[in-house]
Design a protein around this motif. Sequence first.
Motif, PDB file in Angstrom:
ATOM      1  N   TYR A 109      97.243  76.274 -28.421  1.00 47.19           N
ATOM      2  CA  TYR A 109      97.584  77.180 -27.339  1.00 47.19           C
ATOM      3  C   TYR A 109      99.015  77.701 -27.479  1.00 47.19           C
ATOM      4  O   TYR A 109      99.867  77.077 -28.105  1.00 47.19           O
ATOM      5  CB  TYR A 109      97.439  76.463 -25.995  1.00 47.19           C
ATOM      6  CG  TYR A 109      96.026  76.033 -25.692  1.00 47.19           C
ATOM      7  CD1 TYR A 109      95.075  76.957 -25.295  1.00 47.19           C
ATOM      8  CD2 TYR A 109      95.648  74.698 -25.811  1.00 47.19           C
ATOM      9  CE1 TYR A 109      93.777  76.566 -25.010  1.00 47.19           C
ATOM     10  CE2 TYR A 109      94.358  74.295 -25.546  1.00 47.19           C
ATOM     11  CZ  TYR A 109      93.415  75.227 -25.131  1.00 47.19           C
ATOM     12  OH  TYR A 109      92.135  74.836 -24.873  1.00 47.19           O
TER      13      TYR A 109
ATOM     14  N   ILE B 269      96.063  78.310 -37.484  1.00 46.30           N
ATOM     15  CA  ILE B 269      94.651  78.576 -37.192  1.00 46.30           C
ATOM     16  C   ILE B 269      93.911  78.998 -38.457  1.00 46.30           C
ATOM     17  O   ILE B 269      92.767  78.574 -38.702  1.00 46.30           O
ATOM     18  CB  ILE B 269      94.540  79.629 -36.080  1.00 46.30           C
ATOM     19  CG1 ILE B 269      94.972  79.013 -34.740  1.00 46.30           C
ATOM     20  CG2 ILE B 269      93.121  80.185 -35.976  1.00 46.30           C
ATOM     21  CD1 ILE B 269      95.123  80.007 -33.608  1.00 46.30           C
TER      22      ILE B 269
ATOM     23  N   ASN C  77      93.395  75.964 -40.533  1.00 47.08           N
ATOM     24  CA  ASN C  77      92.290  75.183 -39.974  1.00 47.08           C
ATOM     25  C   ASN C  77      90.943  75.804 -40.323  1.00 47.08           C
ATOM     26  O   ASN C  77      89.979  75.093 -40.638  1.00 47.08           O
ATOM     27  CB  ASN C  77      92.438  75.069 -38.458  1.00 47.08           C
ATOM     28  CG  ASN C  77      93.519  74.087 -38.053  1.00 47.08           C
ATOM     29  OD1 ASN C  77      93.996  73.294 -38.866  1.00 47.08           O
ATOM     30  ND2 ASN C  77      93.920  74.132 -36.791  1.00 47.08           N
ATOM     31  N   GLN C  78      90.861  77.109 -40.261  1.00 46.09           N
ATOM     32  CA  GLN C  78      89.602  77.775 -40.622  1.00 46.09           C
ATOM     33  C   GLN C  78      89.228  77.478 -42.068  1.00 46.09           C
ATOM     34  O   GLN C  78      88.073  77.187 -42.385  1.00 46.09           O
ATOM     35  CB  GLN C  78      89.729  79.283 -40.414  1.00 46.09           C
ATOM     36  CG  GLN C  78      88.496  80.067 -40.846  1.00 46.09           C
ATOM     37  CD  GLN C  78      88.673  81.560 -40.632  1.00 46.09           C
ATOM     38  OE1 GLN C  78      89.347  81.994 -39.720  1.00 46.09           O
ATOM     39  NE2 GLN C  78      88.053  82.351 -41.493  1.00 46.09           N
ATOM     40  N   ARG C  79      90.236  77.554 -42.953  1.00 46.10           N
ATOM     41  CA  ARG C  79      89.989  77.266 -44.366  1.00 46.10           C
ATOM     42  C   ARG C  79      89.468  75.839 -44.557  1.00 46.10           C
ATOM     43  O   ARG C  79      88.639  75.584 -45.438  1.00 46.10           O
ATOM     44  CB  ARG C  79      91.295  77.462 -45.149  1.00 46.10           C
ATOM     45  CG  ARG C  79      91.177  77.326 -46.657  1.00 46.10           C
ATOM     46  CD  ARG C  79      92.565  77.340 -47.296  1.00 46.10           C
ATOM     47  NE  ARG C  79      93.341  78.498 -46.886  1.00 46.10           N
ATOM     48  CZ  ARG C  79      94.672  78.528 -46.851  1.00 46.10           C
ATOM     49  NH1 ARG C  79      95.376  77.446 -47.172  1.00 46.10           N
ATOM     50  NH2 ARG C  79      95.302  79.615 -46.478  1.00 46.10           N
ATOM     51  N   ASN C  80      89.960  74.928 -43.709  1.00 50.02           N
ATOM     52  CA  ASN C  80      89.573  73.522 -43.821  1.00 50.02           C
ATOM     53  C   ASN C  80      88.428  73.130 -42.885  1.00 50.02           C
ATOM     54  O   ASN C  80      88.138  71.930 -42.743  1.00 50.02           O
ATOM     55  CB  ASN C  80      90.797  72.639 -43.534  1.00 50.02           C
ATOM     56  CG  ASN C  80      91.888  72.822 -44.561  1.00 50.02           C
ATOM     57  OD1 ASN C  80      91.621  73.096 -45.726  1.00 50.02           O
ATOM     58  ND2 ASN C  80      93.136  72.682 -44.129  1.00 50.02           N
ATOM     59  N   GLU C  81      87.830  74.129 -42.234  1.00 48.69           N
ATOM     60  CA  GLU C  81      86.702  73.905 -41.320  1.00 48.69           C
ATOM     61  C   GLU C  81      87.079  72.956 -40.187  1.00 48.69           C
ATOM     62  O   GLU C  81      86.322  72.047 -39.807  1.00 48.69           O
ATOM     63  CB  GLU C  81      85.476  73.385 -42.087  1.00 48.69           C
ATOM     64  CG  GLU C  81      85.018  74.335 -43.178  1.00 48.69           C
ATOM     65  CD  GLU C  81      83.850  73.800 -43.989  1.00 48.69           C
ATOM     66  OE1 GLU C  81      83.331  72.715 -43.655  1.00 48.69           O
ATOM     67  OE2 GLU C  81      83.454  74.478 -44.955  1.00 48.69           O
ATOM     68  N   VAL C  82      88.277  73.190 -39.649  1.00 54.01           N
ATOM     69  CA  VAL C  82      88.786  72.395 -38.531  1.00 54.01           C
ATOM     70  C   VAL C  82      88.846  73.287 -37.293  1.00 54.01           C
ATOM     71  O   VAL C  82      89.407  74.387 -37.329  1.00 54.01           O
ATOM     72  CB  VAL C  82      90.185  71.833 -38.841  1.00 54.01           C
ATOM     73  CG1 VAL C  82      90.775  71.158 -37.613  1.00 54.01           C
ATOM     74  CG2 VAL C  82      90.121  70.863 -40.005  1.00 54.01           C
ATOM     75  N   TYR C  83      88.274  72.807 -36.174  1.00 55.23           N
ATOM     76  CA  TYR C  83      88.260  73.572 -34.931  1.00 55.23           C
ATOM     77  C   TYR C  83      89.137  72.859 -33.916  1.00 55.23           C
ATOM     78  O   TYR C  83      88.699  71.955 -33.206  1.00 55.23           O
ATOM     79  CB  TYR C  83      86.818  73.681 -34.409  1.00 55.23           C
ATOM     80  CG  TYR C  83      86.625  74.652 -33.270  1.00 55.23           C
ATOM     81  CD1 TYR C  83      86.224  75.954 -33.503  1.00 55.23           C
ATOM     82  CD2 TYR C  83      86.845  74.243 -31.952  1.00 55.23           C
ATOM     83  CE1 TYR C  83      86.030  76.847 -32.450  1.00 55.23           C
ATOM     84  CE2 TYR C  83      86.669  75.120 -30.901  1.00 55.23           C
ATOM     85  CZ  TYR C  83      86.261  76.420 -31.151  1.00 55.23           C
ATOM     86  OH  TYR C  83      86.075  77.296 -30.105  1.00 55.23           O
ATOM     87  N   ASP C  84      90.428  73.240 -33.866  1.00 55.34           N
ATOM     88  CA  ASP C  84      91.381  72.668 -32.925  1.00 55.34           C
ATOM     89  C   ASP C  84      91.880  73.774 -31.998  1.00 55.34           C
ATOM     90  O   ASP C  84      92.124  74.904 -32.440  1.00 55.34           O
ATOM     91  CB  ASP C  84      92.586  72.068 -33.650  1.00 55.34           C
ATOM     92  CG  ASP C  84      92.301  70.701 -34.234  1.00 55.34           C
ATOM     93  OD1 ASP C  84      91.266  70.119 -33.867  1.00 55.34           O
ATOM     94  OD2 ASP C  84      93.104  70.237 -35.058  1.00 55.34           O
ATOM     95  N   SER C  85      92.057  73.446 -30.743  1.00 54.79           N
ATOM     96  CA  SER C  85      92.605  74.403 -29.781  1.00 54.79           C
ATOM     97  C   SER C  85      94.128  74.383 -29.883  1.00 54.79           C
ATOM     98  O   SER C  85      94.768  73.388 -29.534  1.00 54.79           O
ATOM     99  CB  SER C  85      92.171  74.035 -28.367  1.00 54.79           C
ATOM    100  OG  SER C  85      90.766  74.116 -28.237  1.00 54.79           O
TER     101      SER C  85
END
Length: 337
Positions: free
Chosen positions: A152, A139, A142-150
């Motif tokens: 779970y 996560i 992903n934040q560093r790469n500006e990716v918003y994936d769920s």
Amino acid sequence: MKVHVKNNRWKPGSFPNTPEGEEVFTITQARLDDALAEYPDLKGRADYVVDWDTDNFASSMRDADVLLTWDLPMADLATVAPRLKWIHCIGAGVEHMLPISDWLPKGVVLTNNKGVHAAKAGEFGLMAVLMLHSKMPAIVTNQRNEVYDSLYASPIAGRTLVVLGTGSLGGAGAQAVQKLGVHVIGVNRSGQPVDGCDEVVTTDHLDEVLPRADYLLIATPDTPQTRGLMDRRRLDLMKPGAGIINIGREAVMDYGALCDKLQDGSLGGAILDVFDPEPIAADSRLWATPNLIITPHVSADDGDAYVPMTLGLFFRNMRLFLDDQPLLNPVRPELGY
């Protein structure tokens, strides 16, 4: 009796490894006085010289009986400090003193800070296992790469944690994580039972338990026996998506191989707290490795109470020392811990 207290000023490549650490680990006269207030029977039984680096080391050690320190000049110590009988290291790890038998004078006891770190290490171990289980390294990547994936995760009960090194740090982590219904396998030199572990195996059975691990917590000291223990071959034994935490020492694991496995996605994530050197070099590949969280060697050190807890242990040992009794936490030179 005389006690020499050797503090270290912060400087790059040394201990403490940050300016903030200097405040955390410095034993001042005021801190000594505060701690001694809890041990009134020890008041007036020793003189304390509080010093920095080696500013007055040679002159003070001529008549010192006890040394309280992180490190020390080791050359010809028996001549430099002819009255010395006891050295207490304010860290749990003493790899910076190896090989101990090469310099420790006959009759001098070396003790360490084992146990002081347990409560904080247990909390950190629990936090880190839960972070891996909840895919927080991915996560954060992903934040560093500006990716918003769920991404779970289910409750952690029923998963398996392998704890490599079940001393005060690893043992505290095992106890904290086991309470969540996690099956905990301890790995140590003796194979003896450990609180918080459902199974314990000796280190020569490590290859058998690694494939069972959803998460691996490394908490071993740096010794000749542990260096390179988690090499590329053993990392390859771990199941796809497994997570790794290291709060022991970098020398135990091949960080290059770990980075490769995080890069290709064959491991799910890692949380690393220990490095060599510290701080990490600006051009280290660790900074850019995906699914990796770096913490700056803070897993087991209480920023508020490290010195009071250290001095509490030291003064408990001082009572034993004055009564000519065996001391707590003796370091075995042949083992390096």
